[in-house]
Design a protein around this motif. Structure first.
Motif, PDB file in Angstrom:
ATOM      1  N   CYS A  78      19.417  12.045  26.601  1.00 35.43           N
ATOM      2  CA  CYS A  78      20.671  12.771  26.399  1.00 35.43           C
ATOM      3  C   CYS A  78      21.785  12.247  27.301  1.00 35.43           C
ATOM      4  O   CYS A  78      22.967  12.380  26.986  1.00 35.43           O
ATOM      5  N   ASN A  79      21.410  11.618  28.413  1.00 36.29           N
ATOM      6  CA  ASN A  79      22.413  11.061  29.320  1.00 36.29           C
ATOM      7  C   ASN A  79      23.064   9.810  28.736  1.00 36.29           C
ATOM      8  O   ASN A  79      24.068   9.327  29.259  1.00 36.29           O
ATOM      9  N   LYS A  80      22.502   9.298  27.648  1.00 36.21           N
ATOM     10  CA  LYS A  80      23.115   8.165  26.953  1.00 36.21           C
ATOM     11  C   LYS A  80      24.077   8.689  25.890  1.00 36.21           C
ATOM     12  O   LYS A  80      24.138   8.182  24.770  1.00 36.21           O
ATOM     13  N   LYS A  81      24.814   9.720  26.243  1.00 37.83           N
ATOM     14  CA  LYS A  81      25.669  10.398  25.273  1.00 37.83           C
ATOM     15  C   LYS A  81      26.802   9.503  24.785  1.00 37.83           C
ATOM     16  O   LYS A  81      27.193   8.541  25.448  1.00 37.83           O
ATOM     17  N   ILE A  82      27.318   9.860  23.609  1.00 41.50           N
ATOM     18  CA  ILE A  82      28.455   9.140  23.034  1.00 41.50           C
ATOM     19  C   ILE A  82      29.666   9.317  23.952  1.00 41.50           C
ATOM     20  O   ILE A  82      29.959  10.423  24.386  1.00 41.50           O
ATOM     21  N   PRO A  83      30.407   8.253  24.256  1.00 38.55           N
ATOM     22  CA  PRO A  83      31.532   8.349  25.195  1.00 38.55           C
ATOM     23  C   PRO A  83      32.627   9.314  24.738  1.00 38.55           C
ATOM     24  O   PRO A  83      32.782   9.602  23.549  1.00 38.55           O
ATOM     25  N   HIS A  84      33.373   9.777  25.728  1.00 37.45           N
ATOM     26  CA  HIS A  84      34.440  10.755  25.504  1.00 37.45           C
ATOM     27  C   HIS A  84      35.495  10.241  24.529  1.00 37.45           C
ATOM     28  O   HIS A  84      36.068  11.024  23.767  1.00 37.45           O
ATOM     29  N   ASN A  85      35.762   8.933  24.548  1.00 43.52           N
ATOM     30  CA  ASN A  85      36.801   8.414  23.662  1.00 43.52           C
ATOM     31  C   ASN A  85      36.364   8.362  22.195  1.00 43.52           C
ATOM     32  O   ASN A  85      37.171   8.110  21.308  1.00 43.52           O
ATOM     33  N   ASP A 139      35.259  18.537  24.693  1.00 42.40           N
ATOM     34  CA  ASP A 139      35.677  19.824  24.127  1.00 42.40           C
ATOM     35  C   ASP A 139      35.451  19.928  22.624  1.00 42.40           C
ATOM     36  O   ASP A 139      35.670  20.974  22.025  1.00 42.40           O
ATOM     37  N   GLU A 140      34.984  18.848  22.000  1.00 44.94           N
ATOM     38  CA  GLU A 140      34.643  18.882  20.572  1.00 44.94           C
ATOM     39  C   GLU A 140      33.182  19.256  20.355  1.00 44.94           C
ATOM     40  O   GLU A 140      32.770  19.477  19.216  1.00 44.94           O
ATOM     41  N   ALA A 141      32.414  19.314  21.443  1.00 50.47           N
ATOM     42  CA  ALA A 141      30.987  19.625  21.349  1.00 50.47           C
ATOM     43  C   ALA A 141      30.670  20.894  22.130  1.00 50.47           C
ATOM     44  O   ALA A 141      31.466  21.362  22.942  1.00 50.47           O
ATOM     45  N   LEU A 142      29.514  21.457  21.871  1.00 52.67           N
ATOM     46  CA  LEU A 142      29.061  22.635  22.611  1.00 52.67           C
ATOM     47  C   LEU A 142      28.780  22.286  24.068  1.00 52.67           C
ATOM     48  O   LEU A 142      28.370  21.161  24.383  1.00 52.67           O
ATOM     49  N   ASP A 143      28.978  23.257  24.929  1.00 54.90           N
ATOM     50  CA  ASP A 143      28.748  23.085  26.359  1.00 54.90           C
ATOM     51  C   ASP A 143      27.797  24.192  26.808  1.00 54.90           C
ATOM     52  O   ASP A 143      28.141  25.378  26.732  1.00 54.90           O
ATOM     53  N   PRO A 144      26.588  23.862  27.267  1.00 53.05           N
ATOM     54  CA  PRO A 144      25.611  24.900  27.616  1.00 53.05           C
ATOM     55  C   PRO A 144      26.040  25.796  28.771  1.00 53.05           C
ATOM     56  O   PRO A 144      25.526  26.912  28.904  1.00 53.05           O
ATOM     57  N   ILE A 145      26.963  25.344  29.595  1.00 55.38           N
ATOM     58  CA  ILE A 145      27.465  26.181  30.682  1.00 55.38           C
ATOM     59  C   ILE A 145      28.537  27.141  30.173  1.00 55.38           C
ATOM     60  O   ILE A 145      28.573  28.317  30.529  1.00 55.38           O
ATOM     61  N   GLY A 153      27.500  23.802   8.060  1.00 53.86           N
ATOM     62  CA  GLY A 153      28.461  22.701   8.037  1.00 53.86           C
ATOM     63  C   GLY A 153      29.389  22.647   9.235  1.00 53.86           C
ATOM     64  O   GLY A 153      30.449  22.010   9.177  1.00 53.86           O
ATOM     65  N   SER A 154      29.009  23.290  10.334  1.00 57.82           N
ATOM     66  CA  SER A 154      29.861  23.350  11.524  1.00 57.82           C
ATOM     67  C   SER A 154      30.216  21.960  12.040  1.00 57.82           C
ATOM     68  O   SER A 154      29.335  21.140  12.320  1.00 57.82           O
ATOM     69  N   GLU A 155      31.502  21.702  12.181  1.00 57.62           N
ATOM     70  CA  GLU A 155      31.968  20.429  12.732  1.00 57.62           C
ATOM     71  C   GLU A 155      31.569  20.302  14.203  1.00 57.62           C
ATOM     72  O   GLU A 155      31.148  19.232  14.653  1.00 57.62           O
ATOM     73  N   LYS A 156      31.690  21.385  14.947  1.00 52.25           N
ATOM     74  CA  LYS A 156      31.297  21.351  16.358  1.00 52.25           C
ATOM     75  C   LYS A 156      29.796  21.131  16.486  1.00 52.25           C
ATOM     76  O   LYS A 156      29.341  20.396  17.374  1.00 52.25           O
ATOM     77  N   GLY A 157      29.030  21.750  15.614  1.00 54.82           N
ATOM     78  CA  GLY A 157      27.590  21.534  15.629  1.00 54.82           C
ATOM     79  C   GLY A 157      27.241  20.082  15.355  1.00 54.82           C
ATOM     80  O   GLY A 157      26.404  19.481  16.039  1.00 54.82           O
ATOM     81  N   ARG A 158      27.894  19.498  14.353  1.00 63.15           N
ATOM     82  CA  ARG A 158      27.633  18.094  14.000  1.00 63.15           C
ATOM     83  C   ARG A 158      27.979  17.173  15.161  1.00 63.15           C
ATOM     84  O   ARG A 158      27.211  16.263  15.505  1.00 63.15           O
ATOM     85  N   LYS A 159      29.119  17.420  15.781  1.00 62.98           N
ATOM     86  CA  LYS A 159      29.551  16.548  16.875  1.00 62.98           C
ATOM     87  C   LYS A 159      28.674  16.727  18.110  1.00 62.98           C
ATOM     88  O   LYS A 159      28.453  15.771  18.868  1.00 62.98           O
ATOM     89  N   THR A 160      28.171  17.942  18.324  1.00 64.08           N
ATOM     90  CA  THR A 160      27.231  18.167  19.429  1.00 64.08           C
ATOM     91  C   THR A 160      25.973  17.345  19.228  1.00 64.08           C
ATOM     92  O   THR A 160      25.485  16.680  20.151  1.00 64.08           O
ATOM     93  N   ILE A 161      25.430  17.396  18.028  1.00 67.40           N
ATOM     94  CA  ILE A 161      24.219  16.639  17.706  1.00 67.40           C
ATOM     95  C   ILE A 161      24.457  15.146  17.875  1.00 67.40           C
ATOM     96  O   ILE A 161      23.636  14.424  18.456  1.00 67.40           O
ATOM     97  N   GLU A 162      25.612  14.680  17.400  1.00 70.23           N
ATOM     98  CA  GLU A 162      25.929  13.258  17.504  1.00 70.23           C
ATOM     99  C   GLU A 162      26.163  12.839  18.953  1.00 70.23           C
ATOM    100  O   GLU A 162      25.644  11.811  19.398  1.00 70.23           O
TER     101      GLU A 162
END
Length: 216
Positions: free
Chosen positions: A94-101, A106-112, A135-144
């Motif tokens: 998970c630390n190999k996450k997709i870069p911010h750019n 703020d487009e993805a879920l934040d567990p905190i 079909g949640s866009e935020k859900g999709r982007k979190t997964i990605e």
């Protein structure tokens, strides 16, 4: 992913955080010293917050290894290198996450930041597979962003489901769900408890296959 409450800042960051930050900024280096921002006392506090699970995927970092992640990348803001609110516990995947750019934080879920209820509005599971909810866009982007649908995570989640299924089968040998004792129910439902790996996935599984566990 489950909501996580942040504990008070570890004493080492209170005592040394500003000094470490000043030296890092003066050095011109691109990355801070991991022995400092991932100090043992920092790791211990993060482990306590998440029950030694990755903040993003809920795998056990005791089993799969742990890293201290800068939630907002240091390449974006060096001043957050030793900021307690910016330090998250992550597995190496998970630390190999997709870069911010590509996908902003703020487009993805934040567990905190996000509650369990908010998280459940955006992501769900069918067996070991994770999906965006309705079909949640935020859900999709979190997964990605956190690669939560990787083959590695599918395999880890599948292993946890098999453990849960074994427990369920052993408990049901007595004659079906009507014969389950309170102890049996506790053994099964513990997979959904916050301290257990992949607890949200296990909750989704039980809600689908044994919905009577959630009738009360």
């Amino acid at each position: 992913m489950r909501h996580i409450d942040r504990l008070p800042k570890p004493q080492i960051l209170e005592q040394k955080g500003k000094e470490w930050l000043d030296k890092f900024l003066e050095s011109g280096k691109k990355r801070p010293d991991s022995s400092k921002y991932a100090h043992q006392s920092v790791k211990q506090a993060l482990e306590s917050m998440s029950n030694t699970k990755c903040f993003y995927c809920e795998c056990s970092v005791k089993e799969w290894g742990e890293e201290v992640d800068h939630h907002i990348e240091v390449t974006l803001d060096k001043t957050l290198a030793f900021n307690w609110d910016n330090l998250y516990l992550s597995c190496s995947d998970c630390n190999k996450k997709i870069p911010h750019n590509v996908i902003r934080i703020d487009e993805a879920l934040d567990p905190i930041v996000d509650s369990d209820e908010e998280i459940k509005r955006h992501i769900t599971f069918a067996e070991e597979s994770i999906y965006e909810m309705n079909g949640s866009e935020k859900g999709r982007k979190t997964i990605e962003k956190y690669r939560l649908n990787s083959k590695i995570l599918d395999n880890r989640r599948r292993m946890q489901i098999k453990k849960m299924q074994t427990t369920i089968i052993e408990c049901l040998k007595k004659g079906g769900t009507s014969c389950l004792t309170n102890d049996d129910k506790e053994l099964i439902k513990r997979y959904t408890y916050r301290s257990s790996p992949f607890s949200y996935m296990c909750e989704c599984y039980l809600r689908e296959h044994l919905p009577e566990f959630f009738n009360d």
